[in-house]
Design a protein around this motif. Structure first.
Motif, PDB file in Angstrom:
ATOM      1  N   VAL A 155       0.956  -1.018   0.124  1.00 60.12           N
ATOM      2  CA  VAL A 155      -0.052   0.199  -0.014  1.00 60.12           C
ATOM      3  C   VAL A 155       0.858   1.160   0.061  1.00 60.12           C
ATOM      4  O   VAL A 155       0.446   2.287  -0.464  1.00 60.12           O
ATOM      5  CB  VAL A 155      -1.144   0.059   1.342  1.00 60.12           C
ATOM      6  CG1 VAL A 155      -1.801  -1.246   1.014  1.00 60.12           C
ATOM      7  CG2 VAL A 155      -0.404  -0.095   2.466  1.00 60.12           C
ATOM      8  N   SER A 156       1.917   1.110   0.554  1.00 56.74           N
ATOM      9  CA  SER A 156       2.855   2.457   0.470  1.00 56.74           C
ATOM     10  C   SER A 156       3.509   2.601  -0.865  1.00 56.74           C
ATOM     11  O   SER A 156       3.598   3.728  -1.349  1.00 56.74           O
ATOM     12  CB  SER A 156       3.959   2.027   1.493  1.00 56.74           C
ATOM     13  OG  SER A 156       5.002   1.222   1.233  1.00 56.74           O
ATOM     14  N   ARG A 157       3.785   1.518  -1.407  1.00 55.27           N
ATOM     15  CA  ARG A 157       4.165   1.769  -2.681  1.00 55.27           C
ATOM     16  C   ARG A 157       3.151   1.949  -3.987  1.00 55.27           C
ATOM     17  O   ARG A 157       3.387   2.652  -4.982  1.00 55.27           O
ATOM     18  CB  ARG A 157       4.806   0.507  -3.385  1.00 55.27           C
ATOM     19  CG  ARG A 157       6.385   0.186  -2.958  1.00 55.27           C
ATOM     20  CD  ARG A 157       6.784  -1.271  -3.046  1.00 55.27           C
ATOM     21  NE  ARG A 157       8.176  -1.395  -2.519  1.00 55.27           N
ATOM     22  CZ  ARG A 157       8.471  -1.562  -1.463  1.00 55.27           C
ATOM     23  NH1 ARG A 157       7.547  -1.567  -0.364  1.00 55.27           N
ATOM     24  NH2 ARG A 157       9.751  -1.549  -0.822  1.00 55.27           N
ATOM     25  N   LEU A 158       1.871   1.974  -3.637  1.00 56.12           N
ATOM     26  CA  LEU A 158       0.795   2.158  -4.257  1.00 56.12           C
ATOM     27  C   LEU A 158       0.304   4.042  -3.876  1.00 56.12           C
ATOM     28  O   LEU A 158      -0.669   4.182  -4.559  1.00 56.12           O
ATOM     29  CB  LEU A 158      -0.438   1.683  -4.081  1.00 56.12           C
ATOM     30  CG  LEU A 158      -0.379   0.173  -4.505  1.00 56.12           C
ATOM     31  CD1 LEU A 158      -1.753  -0.749  -4.289  1.00 56.12           C
ATOM     32  CD2 LEU A 158       0.023   0.000  -5.941  1.00 56.12           C
ATOM     33  N   GLY A 159       1.051   4.411  -3.115  1.00 53.65           N
ATOM     34  CA  GLY A 159       0.835   5.749  -2.678  1.00 53.65           C
ATOM     35  C   GLY A 159       0.648   6.287  -1.337  1.00 53.65           C
ATOM     36  O   GLY A 159       0.580   7.440  -1.085  1.00 53.65           O
ATOM     37  N   MET A 160       0.041   5.122  -0.501  1.00 58.16           N
ATOM     38  CA  MET A 160      -0.193   5.681   1.031  1.00 58.16           C
ATOM     39  C   MET A 160       1.098   5.909   1.496  1.00 58.16           C
ATOM     40  O   MET A 160       2.158   5.699   1.040  1.00 58.16           O
ATOM     41  CB  MET A 160      -0.811   4.501   1.638  1.00 58.16           C
ATOM     42  CG  MET A 160      -2.237   4.381   1.070  1.00 58.16           C
ATOM     43  SD  MET A 160      -3.407   3.064   2.180  1.00 58.16           S
ATOM     44  CE  MET A 160      -3.680   3.893   3.589  1.00 58.16           C
ATOM     45  N   HIS A 161       0.838   6.912   2.811  1.00 58.74           N
ATOM     46  CA  HIS A 161       2.161   7.340   3.310  1.00 58.74           C
ATOM     47  C   HIS A 161       2.596   6.522   4.556  1.00 58.74           C
ATOM     48  O   HIS A 161       1.553   6.700   5.418  1.00 58.74           O
ATOM     49  CB  HIS A 161       2.047   8.810   3.647  1.00 58.74           C
ATOM     50  CG  HIS A 161       3.095   9.334   4.417  1.00 58.74           C
ATOM     51  ND1 HIS A 161       4.537   9.351   3.746  1.00 58.74           N
ATOM     52  CD2 HIS A 161       3.314  10.274   5.226  1.00 58.74           C
ATOM     53  CE1 HIS A 161       5.348   9.993   4.328  1.00 58.74           C
ATOM     54  NE2 HIS A 161       4.646  10.453   5.702  1.00 58.74           N
ATOM     55  N   VAL A 162       3.819   6.078   4.692  1.00 59.97           N
ATOM     56  CA  VAL A 162       4.352   5.567   6.050  1.00 59.97           C
ATOM     57  C   VAL A 162       5.172   6.396   6.686  1.00 59.97           C
ATOM     58  O   VAL A 162       6.004   7.112   5.996  1.00 59.97           O
ATOM     59  CB  VAL A 162       5.120   4.337   5.443  1.00 59.97           C
ATOM     60  CG1 VAL A 162       5.789   3.861   7.015  1.00 59.97           C
ATOM     61  CG2 VAL A 162       4.471   3.256   4.956  1.00 59.97           C
ATOM     62  N   PRO A 163       4.540   7.109   7.883  1.00 60.27           N
ATOM     63  CA  PRO A 163       5.295   8.030   8.380  1.00 60.27           C
ATOM     64  C   PRO A 163       6.867   8.090   8.601  1.00 60.27           C
ATOM     65  O   PRO A 163       7.233   6.707   8.884  1.00 60.27           O
ATOM     66  CB  PRO A 163       4.533   8.460   9.693  1.00 60.27           C
ATOM     67  CG  PRO A 163       3.205   7.964   9.392  1.00 60.27           C
ATOM     68  CD  PRO A 163       3.255   6.798   8.567  1.00 60.27           C
ATOM     69  N   LEU A 164       7.574   8.780   8.402  1.00 60.72           N
ATOM     70  CA  LEU A 164       9.164   8.709   8.252  1.00 60.72           C
ATOM     71  C   LEU A 164       9.705   9.216   9.660  1.00 60.72           C
ATOM     72  O   LEU A 164       8.842  10.074  10.482  1.00 60.72           O
ATOM     73  CB  LEU A 164       9.731   9.232   7.359  1.00 60.72           C
ATOM     74  CG  LEU A 164       9.400   9.028   5.833  1.00 60.72           C
ATOM     75  CD1 LEU A 164       9.991   9.839   4.823  1.00 60.72           C
ATOM     76  CD2 LEU A 164       9.543   7.753   5.644  1.00 60.72           C
TER      77      LEU A 164
END
Length: 361
Positions: free
Chosen positions: A31-40
């Protein structure tokens, strides 16, 4: 117009839950590669997960802090452990801390993904914190056969706790995760995702998740992002294959583990319309049955617990008595500190160390 969110996509937080080694990193990575954001910043990859964890480092750190305070293990098989973490979840400062951490990440993207194997212990807190930021919390719980989870933990984590403990902790974790993610008014939806389905056809499985949870980033993903996920997915990720029979579990634990898995897989099949009051009652009964089993095991093994405590006490006394510098432990304590200790306490310590003084000394 909001430059970060020109389409006005509503705020959402996707919480990826489940036992460690269940495919949570794979789903979060998709899902992160599809555009959702994993907080850094993210937790860096390691040998156990070379493709990365897709976990916010802050989340892992705060969960470790709270678990240590509650004296709860990540893979804890005690039903009572949920009460220990529940006390932290109910604290207002903890809720404020999490909501304040979440808020600025919506400046990056309106749909966030938060994943950590420790997450289930604090789902209630995260649900409240997300709602306070104006976001809708939604939940995806990863499902992998418990025997494979146990085998994977033993292989990649050098886990020495034994199959029975790991299977019991899986049951404990998944039964309470099911309870914690049940839909409530204004709290969003949930899905259960089989790891096998994700590896077999990630496009179909992930798109179904996106529509079920109304995640606009997933529903409207781009072709270049899909190609990136194809490069990310490794069909051979499922490297541990074993069955419950291979674990040699006690009979009742084997039965409870199998029944829990069977009911969870019903939740992963939307065609059955399984997320109903009837199946919720079944899970409630399974949780009660597991609690009964654990309490029976505790009662039977009480002598082992007492023995371990006595061993620990003996080891502590031996360490106190150990004279690494040619001095008694008491001599290493400053005189003013010893003088401040009540005589009755000093006598108790001397007695424990076998150094009682003769009368008059």
């Amino acid at each position: 117009m909001d430059e970060i969110n020109p389409d006005g996509v509503p705020r959402k937080v996707l919480f990826v839950a489940g036992a460690g080694r269940s495919g949570t990193s794979t789903l979060a990575g998709i899902v992160s590669r599809l555009g959702m954001h994993v907080p850094l910043p993210e937790v860096p990859p390691d040998d156990s997960n070379p493709r990365g964890f897709s976990e916010p480092q802050w989340v892992v750190d705060v969960h470790d802090e709270w678990l240590a305070e509650a004296l709860v293990q990540v893979s804890d098989s005690r039903p009572s452990a949920w009460f220990d973490t529940g006390r932290i979840c109910s604290r207002e400062p903890a809720r404020i801390r999490v909501s304040e951490w979440l808020e600025p990440h919506f400046d990056v993207h309106p749909e966030l993904v938060v994943k950590d194997p420790r997450l289930s212990w604090f789902l209630g807190l995260w649900r409240v914190a997300a709602i306070r930021t104006g976001a809708t919390p939604v939940f995806a719980t990863m499902l992998r056969p418990p025997a494979e989870v146990v085998g994977s933990k033993q292989k990649y984590y050098a886990n020495k706790l034994g199959s029975a403990h790991l299977a019991a902790s899986w049951v404990n974790m998944l039964l309470h995760t099911e309870r914690a993610t049940r839909p409530t008014e204004g709290a969003g939806s949930r899905v259960f995702v089989r790891y096998e389905d994700l590896l077999t056809d990630w496009v179909k499985t992930t798109m179904a998740l996106g529509h079920a949870l109304d995640l606009q980033t997933i529903v409207h993903t781009r072709s270049d992002q899909i190609r990136e996920v194809h490069r990310f997915i490794d069909p051979n990720l499922r490297r541990v294959n074993q069955t419950l029979a291979d674990l040699g579990l006690p009979t009742r634990l084997h039965e409870l583990t199998a029944e829990t898995w069977e009911q969870l897989t019903r939740l992963a099949d939307p065609d059955q319309g399984a997320d109903s009051a009837e199946i919720h009652e079944t899970f409630d009964q399974l949780r009660a049955a597991y609690t009964d089993l654990y309490e029976e095991a505790e009662a039977i093994s009480r002598s082992t617990e007492v023995h371990a405590r006595l061993q620990g006490k003996r080891q502590l006394l031996a360490e106190l008595e150990d004279d690494t510098h040619g001095r008694r432990f008491a001599d290493m304590v400053p005189h003013e500190v010893r003088a401040a200790i009540p005589p009755s306490v000093r006598r108790g310590v001397r007695k424990a160390l076998g150094r009682e003084r003769a009368d008059g000394q």
